[in-house]
Design a protein around this motif. Sequence first.
Motif, short mmCIF file in Angstrom:
data_model
loop_
_atom_site.label_atom_id
_atom_site.label_comp_id
_atom_site.label_asym_id
_atom_site.label_seq_id
_atom_site.Cartn_x
_atom_site.Cartn_y
_atom_site.Cartn_z
N LEU A 59 0.70 -1.06 0.02
CA LEU A 59 0.17 0.05 0.11
C LEU A 59 0.64 1.29 0.07
CD1 LEU A 59 -2.82 -1.14 2.54
CD2 LEU A 59 -2.76 -0.99 -0.12
N GLY A 60 2.20 1.10 0.18
CA GLY A 60 3.07 2.09 0.12
C GLY A 60 3.12 3.10 1.28
N ILE A 61 2.88 2.53 2.51
CA ILE A 61 2.59 3.15 3.47
C ILE A 61 4.07 3.14 4.38
CG2 ILE A 61 1.43 3.07 6.14
CD1 ILE A 61 -0.74 1.44 4.89
N ASN A 62 4.77 2.33 4.04
CA ASN A 62 6.24 2.31 4.58
C ASN A 62 7.03 3.61 4.40
OD1 ASN A 62 5.49 -0.25 5.74
ND2 ASN A 62 6.55 -1.36 4.33
N ASP A 63 7.19 3.80 3.03
CA ASP A 63 7.92 5.24 2.81
C ASP A 63 7.44 6.31 3.46
OD1 ASP A 63 9.30 3.52 1.19
OD2 ASP A 63 8.12 3.74 -0.88
N TRP A 64 5.89 6.45 3.46
CA TRP A 64 5.17 7.61 3.95
C TRP A 64 5.61 7.65 5.64
CZ3 TRP A 64 1.65 8.35 8.00
CH2 TRP A 64 1.03 9.76 8.09
N ILE A 65 5.43 6.43 6.13
CA ILE A 65 5.84 6.43 7.59
C ILE A 65 7.44 6.97 7.88
CG2 ILE A 65 6.48 4.82 9.71
CD1 ILE A 65 3.84 3.43 8.99
N ALA A 66 8.29 6.42 6.89
CA ALA A 66 9.79 6.74 7.13
C ALA A 66 10.07 8.21 6.99
CB ALA A 66 10.53 5.92 6.21
N ALA A 67 9.46 8.81 6.10
CA ALA A 67 9.35 10.07 5.57
C ALA A 67 9.08 11.10 6.74
CB ALA A 67 8.69 10.75 4.45
N GLN A 68 7.79 10.73 7.41
CA GLN A 68 7.00 11.61 8.53
C GLN A 68 7.87 11.55 9.91
OE1 GLN A 68 4.58 13.73 7.77
NE2 GLN A 68 4.73 13.11 5.78
N THR A 69 8.36 10.51 10.03
CA THR A 69 9.25 10.16 11.21
C THR A 69 10.76 10.29 11.27
OG1 THR A 69 9.40 7.94 10.74
CG2 THR A 69 7.28 8.45 12.00
N SER A 70 11.00 10.84 10.14
CA SER A 70 12.65 11.16 9.83
C SER A 70 13.38 9.90 10.05
CB SER A 70 13.00 12.06 10.66
OG SER A 70 12.33 13.59 10.34
N GLY A 71 12.93 8.91 9.69
CA GLY A 71 13.61 7.71 9.76
C GLY A 71 13.43 6.83 11.08
N ARG A 72 12.98 7.32 11.87
CA ARG A 72 12.91 6.72 13.33
C ARG A 72 12.19 5.31 13.12
NH1 ARG A 72 11.70 10.62 18.38
NH2 ARG A 72 13.42 11.88 18.63
N TYR A 73 11.21 5.52 12.25
CA TYR A 73 10.51 3.92 11.91
C TYR A 73 10.53 3.70 10.57
CZ TYR A 73 8.29 4.86 16.56
OH TYR A 73 8.12 4.91 17.94
N LYS A 74 10.84 2.42 10.29
CA LYS A 74 11.03 2.09 8.90
C LYS A 74 9.78 1.91 8.11
CE LYS A 74 15.50 2.67 9.49
NZ LYS A 74 16.12 4.03 8.95
N GLY A 75 8.93 1.70 8.87
CA GLY A 75 7.39 1.18 8.25
C GLY A 75 6.34 1.15 9.20
N LEU A 76 5.38 0.33 8.63
CA LEU A 76 4.17 0.13 9.39
C LEU A 76 4.48 -1.10 10.49
CD1 LEU A 76 1.10 0.78 10.23
CD2 LEU A 76 0.47 -0.88 8.15
N THR A 77 4.76 -1.04 11.74
CA THR A 77 5.11 -2.16 12.70
C THR A 77 4.19 -1.63 13.86
OG1 THR A 77 6.77 -0.97 13.59
CG2 THR A 77 7.39 -2.46 11.81
N LEU A 78 4.42 -3.13 14.46
CA LEU A 78 3.55 -2.56 16.18
C LEU A 78 4.28 -1.58 16.65
CD1 LEU A 78 2.87 -6.39 17.17
CD2 LEU A 78 1.15 -4.74 16.47
N GLN A 79 5.50 -1.62 16.77
CA GLN A 79 6.21 -0.80 17.25
C GLN A 79 5.74 0.78 17.15
OE1 GLN A 79 7.41 -3.49 16.03
NE2 GLN A 79 9.05 -4.11 17.51
#
Length: 240
Positions: free
Chosen positions: A101-121
């Motif tokens: 769904l392309g969510i991982n790249d959006w999460i990585a960009a929004q969190t400045s790399g703190r999170y690499k993608g959609l995870t439980l963390q």
Amino acid sequence: FLGGDDPAQRLVFAKHLLSASVMAAPGAVVISKILVPQTESVDKTVKIPKERIGNNVLDAISNGATEGLKLAANVAAMLLVFVAFIAMANFILNDLIGHYLGINDWIAAQTSGRYKGLTLQFILGYSLAPLMWLIGVNIHDITLVGSLLGEKVIMTEFVGYISLANYKAAGLFFEYKSIIISTYLLCGFANFASIGIQIGGIGSLAPNQKSQLAAFGFRSLIAGTLSALFSSTIIGMITL
């Protein structure tokens, strides 16, 4: 390992862990008394069947070794199952849902790399962020500390401390105080694996109390978590 290769830092965190352990015990007792008020007198009678003790020293050693092995195997199995469960959940969220769904790249960009993608963390970090702000964590670190608490509750405190050490080594924390608060927050056995250990491990030692252990399992998780939150709040108030 929180202190890295610096002996002075190792000593500092060792003192914090010792303090957290001392603070956790009375806190858990207070919270448990609030959640489950004592309304009846405690039966202090202890009855141990002779066959559980053994007929002689060798028999007692044999029985103790057998019971200990059962408990150790149960603990290992519970840890293995819950860590595997988290890995499976993260695979579904990150490698399947997030990737396609392309969510991982959006999460990585929004969190400045703190999170690499959609995870439980990631989910737990943002879900518990308001609570972390309430206990005094810097607003820039609330999602990181929230994810650590989530890891501890879902998996174990060992996994949480490993993540804390990795975050610390990577320089992801905005404020050093957040690391100290996290050290106290992760100290304790309030996690789902511990509920299984209580029911399966202690239940095998006291089969007649297994239903009681199951009934109070989730409340013990809440009590332990609240105790850790109280300890973290106190240490956050006195740490500059």
